[in-house]
Design a protein around this motif. Sequence first.
Motif, PDB file in Angstrom:
ATOM      1  N   ASP A 144       0.815  -1.209   0.000  1.00  0.00           N
ATOM      2  CA  ASP A 144       0.000   0.000   0.000  1.00  0.00           C
ATOM      3  C   ASP A 144       0.849   1.260   0.000  1.00  0.00           C
ATOM      4  O   ASP A 144       0.538   2.239  -0.699  1.00  0.00           O
ATOM      5  N   GLU A 145       1.911   1.231   0.766  1.00  0.00           N
ATOM      6  CA  GLU A 145       2.761   2.435   0.827  1.00  0.00           C
ATOM      7  C   GLU A 145       3.448   2.678  -0.523  1.00  0.00           C
ATOM      8  O   GLU A 145       3.523   3.835  -1.004  1.00  0.00           O
ATOM      9  N   ASP A 170       0.828   3.741  -3.116  1.00  0.00           N
ATOM     10  CA  ASP A 170       0.405   5.138  -2.892  1.00  0.00           C
ATOM     11  C   ASP A 170       1.420   6.101  -3.472  1.00  0.00           C
ATOM     12  O   ASP A 170       1.057   7.123  -4.087  1.00  0.00           O
ATOM     13  N   HIS A 171       2.720   5.760  -3.258  1.00  0.00           N
ATOM     14  CA  HIS A 171       3.763   6.620  -3.788  1.00  0.00           C
ATOM     15  C   HIS A 171       3.705   6.645  -5.322  1.00  0.00           C
ATOM     16  O   HIS A 171       3.793   7.731  -5.951  1.00  0.00           O
ATOM     17  N   GLN A 176       1.146   5.981  -7.281  1.00  0.00           N
ATOM     18  CA  GLN A 176      -0.057   6.651  -7.737  1.00  0.00           C
ATOM     19  C   GLN A 176       0.101   8.178  -7.661  1.00  0.00           C
ATOM     20  O   GLN A 176      -0.292   8.919  -8.590  1.00  0.00           O
ATOM     21  N   CYS A 177       0.682   8.622  -6.555  1.00  0.00           N
ATOM     22  CA  CYS A 177       0.915  10.068  -6.416  1.00  0.00           C
ATOM     23  C   CYS A 177       1.863  10.566  -7.503  1.00  0.00           C
ATOM     24  O   CYS A 177       1.672  11.654  -8.101  1.00  0.00           O
ATOM     25  N   GLY A 178       2.903   9.770  -7.714  1.00  0.00           N
ATOM     26  CA  GLY A 178       3.888  10.147  -8.725  1.00  0.00           C
ATOM     27  C   GLY A 178       3.262  10.179 -10.119  1.00  0.00           C
ATOM     28  O   GLY A 178       3.537  11.082 -10.917  1.00  0.00           O
ATOM     29  N   ARG A 191       0.095  10.591 -10.894  1.00  0.00           N
ATOM     30  CA  ARG A 191      -0.856  11.705 -10.977  1.00  0.00           C
ATOM     31  C   ARG A 191      -0.133  13.014 -11.234  1.00  0.00           C
ATOM     32  O   ARG A 191      -0.536  13.811 -12.080  1.00  0.00           O
ATOM     33  N   ARG A 192       0.933  13.208 -10.459  1.00  0.00           N
ATOM     34  CA  ARG A 192       1.707  14.442 -10.626  1.00  0.00           C
ATOM     35  C   ARG A 192       2.345  14.484 -12.027  1.00  0.00           C
ATOM     36  O   ARG A 192       2.383  15.543 -12.675  1.00  0.00           O
ATOM     37  N   SER A 195      11.013   5.007 -13.116  1.00  0.00           N
ATOM     38  CA  SER A 195      12.424   5.321 -13.266  1.00  0.00           C
ATOM     39  C   SER A 195      12.931   6.120 -12.073  1.00  0.00           C
ATOM     40  O   SER A 195      14.044   5.904 -11.590  1.00  0.00           O
ATOM     41  N   ARG A 196      12.115   7.070 -11.626  1.00  0.00           N
ATOM     42  CA  ARG A 196      12.546   7.858 -10.455  1.00  0.00           C
ATOM     43  C   ARG A 196      12.458   7.049  -9.161  1.00  0.00           C
ATOM     44  O   ARG A 196      13.238   7.241  -8.247  1.00  0.00           O
ATOM     45  N   PHE A 197      11.479   6.154  -9.067  1.00  0.00           N
ATOM     46  CA  PHE A 197      11.261   5.404  -7.822  1.00  0.00           C
ATOM     47  C   PHE A 197      12.292   4.280  -7.650  1.00  0.00           C
ATOM     48  O   PHE A 197      12.764   4.009  -6.550  1.00  0.00           O
ATOM     49  N   GLY A 198      12.571   3.661  -8.738  1.00  0.00           N
ATOM     50  CA  GLY A 198      13.400   2.466  -8.634  1.00  0.00           C
ATOM     51  C   GLY A 198      12.534   1.234  -8.760  1.00  0.00           C
ATOM     52  O   GLY A 198      11.334   1.304  -8.998  1.00  0.00           O
TER      53      GLY A 198
END
Lengths: 451, 115
Positions: free
Chosen positions: A28-29, A32-33, A35-37, A39-40, A58-61
């Motif tokens: 979930d965590e 959520d990250h 999904q936020c990314g 959306r932005r 790519s930015r998250f890993g």
Amino acid sequence: MMDAREITTRLPPLREDEPTSLRQDIVDEILDHLQCGLRRELLIQGGDEASAKERVLSRFGDPREIARKLWFQAMWSKIMSQRIAVGSALFSMVVCAVLVGMMGWMLHQQQLSAALQQKANAELMERIVGLIKPAQPVETSSDSEPQKSHLQVKVTIDTQDGPPASRCTLTVKKQPELGWPVSNGGDAQQFTLDPSGMADCGLTEPGRFEVTIRTQFNELATSTFTIPYHQDHLEHVVVPGKMPELTKVVFRVDDLPDDLDLSSLGLVMRLRPRGSRTVAGRAWRATGRWPDVSMPLLLLGKDKNLTIAVEPESSSPTYSGNDRWIVPIDDVIRHGKWVSSEEWLVPAGEYEAQFGLAKLKPDPVDYGYWNGLDGTGRTSTSVWLRKNSVTFNLESGKLNELTIQLPDHVSMCIRDQSKIREVSEHGSAVSMGGGGMGGGAGSLGGGGGFF
Amino acid sequence: MDSRLLSGAVEMLMLEVISHGRTYGYEISQTVDSRSNGYFSLKEGSLYPALHRLETQKLVKSSWHEVEGRRRKYYELTSAGIKALDAKKQEWQAFASGIQGVLGEGHSATAIPAF
């Protein structure tokens, strides 16, 4: 974009100790990250969703790798605790296994040692039983005499394989031992040999025994041995087959005082063999009573005659049967010396000359012989000067002449019989001459107390 | 940038961001990125292990909330986190001051004209 199932593909299998919400919280965590990314990204950068997702990832890993790190981070303490517990358990098991192995090895060694000890004990018991058991069954043994052994004595002449010696007599005596009842009393029992040289002594109890054998030459030897329980014993004795070689001997007395009254008291000397000879490793002691040999008894008495007598004994042919001294031979005076006229044949060897004084009584029938000393036996009429004995050797193959020099003390005692006690009490020495014996002019001498 | 220096700095930066109020992972990453003008070009996912480590150390505490149909995990500073942030700030300022002092002296020395 990844879904929850895809994110958890690299997580380890579900563990029992894992919190139930852990995987879901991680997913979930991360979602959520993402999904936020997304959306932005769509709001700011625009473009298609696929490229936006690609830029977000790519930015998250790699979300799967991040999820795996988070899972291990959350479970690290439990995993390590479990590993430590498992390691400790394994270590304990290894230690226990080693201890069990060592105990098993020690137990095995103890069993081996016990088995060896048991085997050694069994062998020892067999030996002991073998010692106790009779070597051969005794035919005469019975249940009523379970502890007795059969004793036999075998006697041969000169060698172990020699002819049987049937003319010997033997005396068997059980020696008393501490802790052993002597049922046959330690009393001596005499046995005779059969023609095969064997003597059957019958059944006897175990113990230490003494067998004394007297040969036909009256020589004695003693053999001792031990008979264990239930073990028969055969004692083999080798005896001499021939008599010692005979040699000649004459006696003389020098310088006899003229005033010496030998009418009632005489000087006597007797010979005792002291030597022994060895046959087959056993010493045979002479008794002085050889068959057909009369041992001389020197008698200096009446009319200063030197006479030769023989000791009374039942085996002597000259024994009269009434314990009297028999004087079978005259003596003559040769050139002022008292010399025995007879050459005596006696076995060669070492002898002891024993001197004494004896009361004399003339024979009512004068045959020129002295017919006894007192008529009551020698023990009551003769006083043997036991401490005035000398030893000498009668050599074989020549004439041995024994010369006796009468000491003053003895002469004094003969003159005055009361001096005997006086000399004895004062411890004066009575010597019987001096010097030795040998060749044709030997002499006998001695010294010491009177009685 | 040196990874050891970066590790300590990132934790301090996260604590600083969280200290301003309850926040969540994506917001923290965006705040750090915007305030540092993109200097810490880290993978956003690498923030989460650091956040969970701070949570394990009781420097931050978390809570789940429903937002737009999704579960979101919020973080806020604990009293221990506040103390730790202050200590890290002082330590960092002393470190930066020292570095700046050295770098500043060198710059001043070159600026002074030689007579």
